[in-house]
Design a protein around this motif. Structure first.
Motif, PDB file in Angstrom:
ATOM      1  N   ALA A 263      -4.011   7.051 -10.784  1.00 49.47           N
ATOM      2  CA  ALA A 263      -3.132   8.313 -10.847  1.00 49.47           C
ATOM      3  C   ALA A 263      -2.657   8.141 -12.325  1.00 49.47           C
ATOM      4  O   ALA A 263      -2.340   7.067 -12.940  1.00 49.47           O
ATOM      5  CB  ALA A 263      -2.107   8.066  -9.889  1.00 49.47           C
ATOM      6  N   ASN A 264      -2.281   9.466 -12.779  1.00 44.78           N
ATOM      7  CA  ASN A 264      -2.161   9.631 -14.437  1.00 44.78           C
ATOM      8  C   ASN A 264      -0.763   9.902 -14.421  1.00 44.78           C
ATOM      9  O   ASN A 264      -0.087   9.983 -13.199  1.00 44.78           O
ATOM     10  CB  ASN A 264      -3.014  10.700 -14.865  1.00 44.78           C
ATOM     11  N   ARG A 265      -0.183  10.153 -15.666  1.00 43.96           N
ATOM     12  CA  ARG A 265       1.325  10.504 -15.881  1.00 43.96           C
ATOM     13  C   ARG A 265       1.959  11.885 -14.969  1.00 43.96           C
ATOM     14  O   ARG A 265       2.952  11.678 -14.548  1.00 43.96           O
ATOM     15  CB  ARG A 265       1.446  10.608 -17.218  1.00 43.96           C
ATOM     16  N   ARG A 266       0.965  12.628 -14.976  1.00 43.10           N
ATOM     17  CA  ARG A 266       1.366  13.902 -14.136  1.00 43.10           C
ATOM     18  C   ARG A 266       1.804  13.478 -12.828  1.00 43.10           C
ATOM     19  O   ARG A 266       2.853  13.850 -12.100  1.00 43.10           O
ATOM     20  CB  ARG A 266       0.461  15.196 -14.271  1.00 43.10           C
ATOM     21  N   GLN A 267       0.902  12.730 -12.196  1.00 44.85           N
ATOM     22  CA  GLN A 267       1.146  12.262 -10.902  1.00 44.85           C
ATOM     23  C   GLN A 267       2.411  11.285 -11.039  1.00 44.85           C
ATOM     24  O   GLN A 267       3.293  11.481  -9.815  1.00 44.85           O
ATOM     25  CB  GLN A 267       0.095  11.597 -10.315  1.00 44.85           C
ATOM     26  N   LEU A 268       2.689  10.518 -11.726  1.00 47.22           N
ATOM     27  CA  LEU A 268       3.601   9.762 -11.887  1.00 47.22           C
ATOM     28  C   LEU A 268       5.025  10.456 -11.779  1.00 47.22           C
ATOM     29  O   LEU A 268       5.857  10.279 -11.100  1.00 47.22           O
ATOM     30  CB  LEU A 268       3.679   8.779 -13.185  1.00 47.22           C
ATOM     31  N   GLU A 269       4.979  11.541 -12.697  1.00 51.37           N
ATOM     32  CA  GLU A 269       6.248  12.292 -13.100  1.00 51.37           C
ATOM     33  C   GLU A 269       6.473  13.276 -11.550  1.00 51.37           C
ATOM     34  O   GLU A 269       7.594  13.688 -11.588  1.00 51.37           O
ATOM     35  CB  GLU A 269       5.989  13.227 -14.057  1.00 51.37           C
ATOM     36  N   GLY A 270       5.744  13.222 -10.605  1.00 53.03           N
ATOM     37  CA  GLY A 270       6.047  14.059  -9.495  1.00 53.03           C
ATOM     38  C   GLY A 270       6.602  13.002  -8.472  1.00 53.03           C
ATOM     39  O   GLY A 270       6.816  13.362  -7.390  1.00 53.03           O
ATOM     40  N   LEU A 271       6.757  11.645  -8.711  1.00 54.54           N
ATOM     41  CA  LEU A 271       7.412  10.881  -7.698  1.00 54.54           C
ATOM     42  C   LEU A 271       9.063  11.407  -7.449  1.00 54.54           C
ATOM     43  O   LEU A 271       9.835  11.685  -8.312  1.00 54.54           O
ATOM     44  CB  LEU A 271       7.659   9.284  -8.282  1.00 54.54           C
ATOM     45  N   SER A 272       9.132  11.234  -6.100  1.00 55.29           N
ATOM     46  CA  SER A 272      10.421  11.789  -5.712  1.00 55.29           C
ATOM     47  C   SER A 272      11.406  10.535  -5.730  1.00 55.29           C
ATOM     48  O   SER A 272      11.045   9.628  -6.056  1.00 55.29           O
ATOM     49  CB  SER A 272      10.320  12.250  -4.217  1.00 55.29           C
ATOM     50  N   ALA A 273      12.688  10.935  -5.784  1.00 53.63           N
ATOM     51  CA  ALA A 273      13.909   9.892  -5.662  1.00 53.63           C
ATOM     52  C   ALA A 273      13.637   8.988  -4.632  1.00 53.63           C
ATOM     53  O   ALA A 273      13.920   7.809  -4.683  1.00 53.63           O
ATOM     54  CB  ALA A 273      15.136  10.661  -5.683  1.00 53.63           C
ATOM     55  N   ALA A 274      13.066   9.482  -3.419  1.00 55.02           N
ATOM     56  CA  ALA A 274      12.960   8.772  -2.104  1.00 55.02           C
ATOM     57  C   ALA A 274      11.966   7.476  -2.302  1.00 55.02           C
ATOM     58  O   ALA A 274      12.191   6.334  -2.166  1.00 55.02           O
ATOM     59  CB  ALA A 274      12.753   9.509  -0.945  1.00 55.02           C
ATOM     60  N   SER A 275      10.900   8.093  -3.030  1.00 59.02           N
ATOM     61  CA  SER A 275       9.617   6.991  -3.593  1.00 59.02           C
ATOM     62  C   SER A 275      10.175   5.976  -4.425  1.00 59.02           C
ATOM     63  O   SER A 275       9.727   4.996  -4.375  1.00 59.02           O
ATOM     64  CB  SER A 275       8.470   7.803  -4.306  1.00 59.02           C
ATOM     65  N   LEU A 276      11.144   6.314  -5.658  1.00 56.98           N
ATOM     66  CA  LEU A 276      11.672   5.427  -6.519  1.00 56.98           C
ATOM     67  C   LEU A 276      12.375   4.214  -5.670  1.00 56.98           C
ATOM     68  O   LEU A 276      12.472   3.106  -6.154  1.00 56.98           O
ATOM     69  CB  LEU A 276      12.190   5.942  -7.434  1.00 56.98           C
ATOM     70  N   GLN A 277      13.078   4.450  -4.734  1.00 54.28           N
ATOM     71  CA  GLN A 277      14.049   3.712  -4.026  1.00 54.28           C
ATOM     72  C   GLN A 277      13.051   2.421  -3.323  1.00 54.28           C
ATOM     73  O   GLN A 277      13.890   1.609  -3.212  1.00 54.28           O
ATOM     74  CB  GLN A 277      14.791   4.317  -3.018  1.00 54.28           C
ATOM     75  N   ARG A 278      11.915   2.636  -3.419  1.00 55.50           N
ATOM     76  CA  ARG A 278      10.981   1.500  -2.769  1.00 55.50           C
ATOM     77  C   ARG A 278      10.791   0.248  -3.770  1.00 55.50           C
ATOM     78  O   ARG A 278      10.427  -0.676  -3.489  1.00 55.50           O
ATOM     79  CB  ARG A 278       9.753   1.925  -2.264  1.00 55.50           C
TER      80      ARG A 278
END
Length: 672
Positions: A263-278
């Motif tokens: 996965a590239n940077r564009r996919q990374l920048e699409g991470l949601s706040a809920a995903s980051l909480q993991r």
């Protein structure tokens, strides 16, 4: 004695004839689309899948064209079909089409190869045609003209060879009109083989069975319906397969790194706040010296080294971690929540060197990493987390350390140091911009004054707020050069407005408290204005209350000097500091600017309304001009007009804009 035969008359429903040709054309177009996508595949597994889809689509299209054409074919006796033979007859067409795709994409193309494939495909189509004809049953007998059978077979081979040639020539062409034209030629050619064969076929009835002849032609609607339904379903499935694959390819091209498949940077920048909480932490890893590897061994070799590094990193990842390829030689890892010792151990493991091999030379390379890490457990926004990672990684690269953990205080200090360094270049290089916010006469609703404000857009750091770079300039001793820079811009702009007829006669400029501590600062700004030949009365210098309170006596003396030279002076943000009407009488100012905090509560708080009214009345008594800041609503404007305020600033009129965008007249509804 052999009974004589009656050759039956033949009719065609031309609507179905046209429909059969259309089916052949549509099938050819879909097959062309599949052929084009086959050229972009490298995996054998994927190629055979696409060949299978293409062969079924093309074969069924040829087969259905035959049986729809048979539905268009009408005799004066009933026709029936052996459905097992009808279904079996599609196999030669599919095998022939698969052969075509295989020759084009899995063999080395030569004229002889294409010719052989054309012969095989042509005989497959002939086998489909005559096995399909054998499925037709009626009371009489079917005879064939040997000459036309040979002609039809020749047409089938020529059509097949032409189809292979067209597929070869058009596999990289994306133009829809050209592809539609090629599909039309192929569809017509395929149909021509069928109708040539039918022209050499006679349907005969023994004379003794003449009673079976009907007064009207008999249509075979059952085979038409079944064939059409089956073909439509096949083409629909093929089109859906193409669309699904297109979507997958688009996502792969958009959200996947080509070299590693990660996965590239564009996919990374699409991470949601809920995903980051993991996640509990993040780490940015950069392969050291990759630019040197690229220059020395070539970019293709560098991509292979990067891919091997990615494979090793994936094996090192703990469970529930995620790996992204974000730059040419940079990876970003998100690690699950865990005790700090575990996180540090994982990061240290990830940053260990990787042994990679150059396939061309069998040379073993040792790839080393620099890494920057930051905590993700505090639920900060993704953009902020990535900035922290970038800062930590740059620190690791600068200090030549394997891994550096983000330190907020150090990061802020480093950012300020960079801002100060870049600001020095911006002042000397003239890259700071001057924006202007109008001051509107609340009685005439015209703007003949404007306040100059420094704005800075850095090529890497983006828009830097004045609230950040002005204090940094004051601490670094750059505020006086910045003030002089802005004064030059203001003087030039006043002259430009004069030449172009813009009725802005006066410009205001903020003076920092540091100005009154700098030796010779007054003389330098006087020299600048004199150098442009501008009346100093057209420049208003705005001074905050805090500047006065540091050393009131010294400040008043310097203000008297500026006033004597001809500058207008304004007390900015009045009411926001230790405002005192007693000491205000000691200041040699012309203008009183009432702070926006009072204006924002003007229509909601009677107390603030009374205070603002008191300030305006006092200013009128002492002969001061009054400007109210932060006007954002029509209600605030009407209240200030009734109180006798002279000028107003605020977003109701205009935000700070470049000089070319200033509006000098305002037509607002002022009816109460």
């Amino acid at each position: 004695m052999q009974e004589s035969l009656i050759v039956l008359d033949v009719l065609y429903d031309w609507r179905l004839v046209l429909f059969s040709v259309t089916v052949a054309i549509v099938g050819s177009y879909v097959a062309l689309e599949i052929n084009t996508r086959l050229t972009m595949l490298h995996s054998s597994k994927n190629q055979f899948l696409w060949m299978g889809i293409g062969a079924v689509t093309m074969g069924v299209s040829i087969w259905s064209m035959h049986f729809i054409a048979m539905s268009a074919f009408q005799l004066y006796v009933p026709l029936t079909y052996n459905w097992w033979l009808t279904a079996f007859s599609v196999l030669p067409a599919i095998i022939a089409a698969f052969t075509a795709f295989f020759v084009l994409h899995r063999t080395q193309l030569r004229a002889l190869t294409i010719l052989a494939a054309g012969l095989f495909m042509g005989f497959g189509i002939v086998a489909m045609h005559y096995s399909g004809m054998h499925a037709v049953t009626f009371a009489g007998v079917v005879t064939h003209s040997p000459a036309l059978v040979i002609t039809a077979s020749t047409v089938a081979v020529v059509v097949s060879f032409a189809a292979l040639l067209l597929f070869t020539l058009t596999k990289n062409i994306r133009s829809i009109p050209i592809r539609a034209l090629v599909a039309s030629v192929m569809g017509l050619a395929i149909a021509s083989m069928h109708y040539t064969g039918m022209a050499g076929t006679d349907f005969c009835l023994p004379a003794g069975m003449s009673s079976l002849i009907q007064p009207e032609p008999v249509s075979s609607t059952n085979v038409f319906g079944a064939t059409t339904l089956f073909t439509a379903g096949t083409i629909f499935v093929a089109v859906q397969f193409i669309l699904y694959s297109e979507n997958r390819w688009f996502n792969r091209m958009t959200f996947t790194d080509a070299a590693t498949g990660l996965a590239n940077r564009r996919q990374l920048e699409g991470l949601s706040a809920a995903s980051l909480q993991r996640f509990g932490a993040a780490c940015a890893l950069e392969i050291n010296d990759m630019k040197d590897w690229s220059l020395h061994y070539g970019y293709a070799a560098a991509d292979r080294l990067t891919k091997q590094a990615a494979e090793v990193l994936q094996r090192r990842l703990p469970l529930q971690a995620e790996l992204y390829k974000t730059e040419d030689n940079r990876f970003t890892v998100f690690l699950p929540e865990a005790p700090i010792l575990d996180l540090r151990e994982w990061m240290a493991e990830l940053a260990q060197p990787v042994r990679a091999e150059l396939p061309e030379s069998n040379q073993i390379m040792e790839l080393t990493f620099s890494a920057g890490a930051a905590c993700a457990a505090d639920k900060k926004p993704l953009a902020e987390l990535l900035q922290e990672l970038d800062h930590a990684l740059r620190t690791a690269l600068r200090m030549k350390r394997d891994i550096v953990f983000y330190d907020e205080d150090a990061a802020e200090q480093a950012r300020e140091e960079r801002i100060i360094q870049e600001l020095r270049h911006a002042i000397s290089g003239g890259t700071l911009e001057a924006y202007y916010q109008v001051k509107v006469d609340l009685q005439t609703m015209r703007a003949e004054k404007a306040e100059a404000l420094a704005r800075w857009t850095h090529p890497e750091l983006g828009m830097i707020s004045p609230g950040e770079f002005i204090p940094a300039a004051e601490r670094a001793g750059l505020i006086v050069p910045l003030t002089e820079y802005m004064l030059h811009r203001v003087c030039r702009q006043l002259l430009t407005w004069d030449e172009s007829g813009v009725p802005v006669r006066e410009a205001a400029l903020n003076l920092s408290p540091v100005h009154f501590q700098a030796v010779g600062a007054n003389e330098r700004i006087q020299d600048i204005v004199s150098g442009y030949g501008i009346d100093p009365g057209r420049i208003e210098l705005e001074i905050t209350e805090t500047a006065m309170m540091r050393n009131l006596e010294t400040a008043v003396a310097q203000m008297e000097e500026l006033r004597a030279f001809g500058f207008r002076l304004a007390l900015d943000d009045f009411g926001n500091g230790l405002s005192s009407l007693t000491y205000l009488q000691q200041l040699p100012v012309h203008t009183l600017k009432i702070d926006r905090s009072f204006i924002s509560r003007l229509t909601r708080s009677p107390e603030d309304q009374a205070i603002v009214k008191l300030m305006i009345d006092f200013a009128a008594t002492t002969g001061l001009h009054v400007v109210c800041e932060g006007i954002e609503s029509r209600e605030e404007l009407l209240a200030l007009r009734l109180m006798g305020c002279h000028d107003g600033q605020g977003f109701l009129f205009q935000r700070p804009v470049p000089a070319s965008e200033i509006t000098v007249r305002y037509d607002l509804d002022l009816t109460s």
